[in-house]
Design an enzyme around this catalytic site. Structure first.
Site, PDB file in Angstrom:
ATOM      1  N   HIS A  63       0.856  -1.195   0.000  1.00  0.00           N
ATOM      2  CA  HIS A  63       0.000   0.000   0.000  1.00  0.00           C
ATOM      3  C   HIS A  63       0.889   1.241   0.000  1.00  0.00           C
ATOM      4  O   HIS A  63       1.652   1.445   0.946  1.00  0.00           O
ATOM      5  CB  HIS A  63      -0.902   0.025   1.238  1.00  0.00           C
ATOM      6  N   LEU A  64       0.752   2.053  -1.050  1.00  0.00           N
ATOM      7  CA  LEU A  64       1.556   3.288  -1.126  1.00  0.00           C
ATOM      8  C   LEU A  64       0.729   4.534  -0.837  1.00  0.00           C
ATOM      9  O   LEU A  64       1.287   5.609  -0.669  1.00  0.00           O
ATOM     10  CB  LEU A  64       2.192   3.425  -2.514  1.00  0.00           C
ATOM     11  N   ARG A  65      -0.608   4.393  -0.838  1.00  0.00           N
ATOM     12  CA  ARG A  65      -1.496   5.561  -0.651  1.00  0.00           C
ATOM     13  C   ARG A  65      -1.274   6.587  -1.758  1.00  0.00           C
ATOM     14  O   ARG A  65      -0.841   6.247  -2.847  1.00  0.00           O
ATOM     15  CB  ARG A  65      -1.305   6.199   0.747  1.00  0.00           C
TER      16      ARG A  65
ATOM     17  N   ASN B  43      -6.573   0.248  -3.193  1.00  0.00           N
ATOM     18  CA  ASN B  43      -7.649   0.681  -2.272  1.00  0.00           C
ATOM     19  C   ASN B  43      -7.477   2.132  -1.839  1.00  0.00           C
ATOM     20  O   ASN B  43      -7.438   2.458  -0.657  1.00  0.00           O
ATOM     21  CB  ASN B  43      -7.766  -0.257  -1.061  1.00  0.00           C
TER      22      ASN B  43
ATOM     23  N   LYS C  84      -7.492  -6.982  -8.086  1.00  0.00           N
ATOM     24  CA  LYS C  84      -7.623  -7.226  -6.656  1.00  0.00           C
ATOM     25  C   LYS C  84      -9.081  -7.425  -6.267  1.00  0.00           C
ATOM     26  O   LYS C  84      -9.929  -6.580  -6.550  1.00  0.00           O
ATOM     27  CB  LYS C  84      -7.048  -6.015  -5.899  1.00  0.00           C
TER      28      LYS C  84
ATOM     29  N   HIS D 249      -8.122 -10.781  -1.192  1.00  0.00           N
ATOM     30  CA  HIS D 249      -8.199 -10.589   0.256  1.00  0.00           C
ATOM     31  C   HIS D 249      -9.186 -11.634   0.772  1.00  0.00           C
ATOM     32  O   HIS D 249     -10.395 -11.484   0.611  1.00  0.00           O
ATOM     33  CB  HIS D 249      -8.668  -9.173   0.612  1.00  0.00           C
TER      34      HIS D 249
ATOM     35  N   HIS E 226      -1.601 -12.318   1.890  1.00  0.00           N
ATOM     36  CA  HIS E 226      -1.344 -12.219   3.330  1.00  0.00           C
ATOM     37  C   HIS E 226      -2.027 -13.339   4.110  1.00  0.00           C
ATOM     38  O   HIS E 226      -2.863 -13.085   4.970  1.00  0.00           O
ATOM     39  CB  HIS E 226      -1.714 -10.834   3.888  1.00  0.00           C
TER      40      HIS E 226
ATOM     41  N   HIS F 288      -0.622   4.025   8.163  1.00  0.00           N
ATOM     42  CA  HIS F 288      -1.678   4.895   8.697  1.00  0.00           C
ATOM     43  C   HIS F 288      -0.980   5.837   9.666  1.00  0.00           C
ATOM     44  O   HIS F 288       0.003   5.457  10.303  1.00  0.00           O
ATOM     45  CB  HIS F 288      -2.741   4.088   9.461  1.00  0.00           C
TER      46      HIS F 288
ATOM     47  N   ALA G  19      -6.695  -0.590  10.603  1.00  0.00           N
ATOM     48  CA  ALA G  19      -5.901  -1.808  10.419  1.00  0.00           C
ATOM     49  C   ALA G  19      -4.766  -1.521   9.452  1.00  0.00           C
ATOM     50  O   ALA G  19      -4.991  -0.929   8.393  1.00  0.00           O
ATOM     51  CB  ALA G  19      -6.785  -2.914   9.867  1.00  0.00           C
TER      52      ALA G  19
END
Ligand code: NCD
Ligand code: ZN
Length: 346
Positions: free
Chosen positions: A16-18, A42, A100, A137, A175, A252, A264
């Site tokens: 996740h790089l945002r 996401n 995804k 996921h 994961h 986060h 999370a």
């Protein structure tokens, strides 16, 4: 004599790089150690179309530090209205590496995910035909299912039926956190792969809950009992070739983690390779770290391993980096809570 370990430069098959200020702050930590990463879609709003993916890829490239050698491998966020033709075209032109699947409501920013798997069956079929991997996921979201059981139930109720009705679909169980998932993977045949995170190899659910609640160990899927962690370590260090590193490094801000309803996600990118060297050394399997971090992933995705190398050195305990300053606030770095004697030196 100093002990060193040299391996092919690794990749991260789940990251996740945002976006915006957060992207700018976290990207150097990944680009330093990894040549490529599968970039999770996401965002808010999510990366749904080929046009979204192209724009996000360009923002990532623009945020890279000067001279960085890093390629983002883009994904599309599957929704019930995803157009199979858009997915196939985006993959054919090399823009998108995978799709995804988030069950709606399963995790951070998954509200636009899939509620009814039947609605996306035409996308699965087009992907199977074109050889496009589906990253999953794997947790059910029904409220009556205990959060610690959600992965095992997903495999039985959702994943296995998808694979049975879509022969040839390449699936990455992302994961994984349970012995159940390890067993399903081993029996799954060549179209099935899985990623394991750094933190799920190092923590169990006691780390989150004993002696006070520790939000920086909270992620989804949530860490399980010790016997499940041991199964993950056994699998990752076994040399089995359809399992590979996906850090799920998921930044986060400290404020969003340390609150009454914390987010999370664990930010592990800066310390992942030293942590993994420690895990593999403790398992007597240092010689298998390269397969897990640098070889098995490219093989599953049909890509060549990286040409460059990474060298790690054993010495004094690693100091966990100070919180990462971002434009949105500080981000706490994963601390496994035990000595890590390895560091990346080249
Ligand atoms: C991820 C995030 O923050 O985007 N969080 C997490 O706990 N892993 C989402 C995800 O991969 O589930
Ligand atoms: Zn993730």
């Amino acid at each position: 004599m100093t002990q060193t370990l040299t391996l092919r430069r690794p990749d991260d098959w789940h990251l996740h790089l945002r976006d915006g200020a957060m992207l700018k702050a976290v990207l150097p930590d990944t680009a330093r150690d990894f040549a490529r990463a599968i970039i999770m879609p996401n965002l808010v709003p999510p990366v749904v179309t080929a046009a979204d993916a192209a724009a996000y890829r360009d923002r990532i490239r623009a945020a890279l530090p000067e001279g960085a050698d890093f390629t983002p491998l883009m994904t599309l966020y599957l929704t019930e209205t995803t157009d199979p033709a858009d997915v196939v075209a985006a993959h054919a032109e090399g823009l998108v590496t995978a799709v995804k699947l988030y069950p709606a409501g399963a995790t951070t920013n998954s509200d636009s995910g899939v509620r009814d798997m039947r609605k996306v069956q035409p996308v699965f079929e087009a992907m199977a035909e074109a050889g496009i991997p589906l990253c999953v996921h794997g947790e059910v979201t029904r409220p009556e299912i205990d959060i610690f059981d959600r992965e095992a139930v997903f495999i039985e109720e959702v994943l296995d039926p998808i694979r049975t009705r879509t022969p040839g679909l390449r699936v990455v169980m992302e994961h994984i956190t349970t012995a159940d998932a390890c067993a399903y993977l081993r029996d799954g045949g060549e179209t099935l792969g899985a990623t394991i995170t750094t933190h799920h190899l190092m923590i169990n659910r006691n780390h989150i809950l004993v002696g006070g609640i520790r939000p920086h160990y909270y992620c989804l899927p949530v860490a399980k009992r010790e016997r499940h962690r041991e199964a993950l370590v056994d699998l990752a260090t076994s040399g089995f070739d359809r399992v590979f590193l996906g850090t799920d490094s998921a930044p986060h801000t400290q404020a969003n983690k340390e609150t009454a309803c914390g987010c999370a996600g664990i930010y592990s990118a800066p310390v992942t390779m030293p942590c993994l060297a420690q895990v593999f050394e403790d398992a007597g399997a240092l010689d298998r770290l390269e397969a897990f971090a640098s070889l098995n992933g490219p093989a599953f995705y049909g890509m060549a391993p990286n040409a460059g190398t990474m060298t790690l050195e054993k010495g004094e305990p690693l100091e966990i980096p100070a919180p990462l300053a971002t434009g949105d606030g500080p981000v706490i770095v994963f601390d496994p809570g035990r000595p890590v004697l390895w560091r990346v030196v080249g």
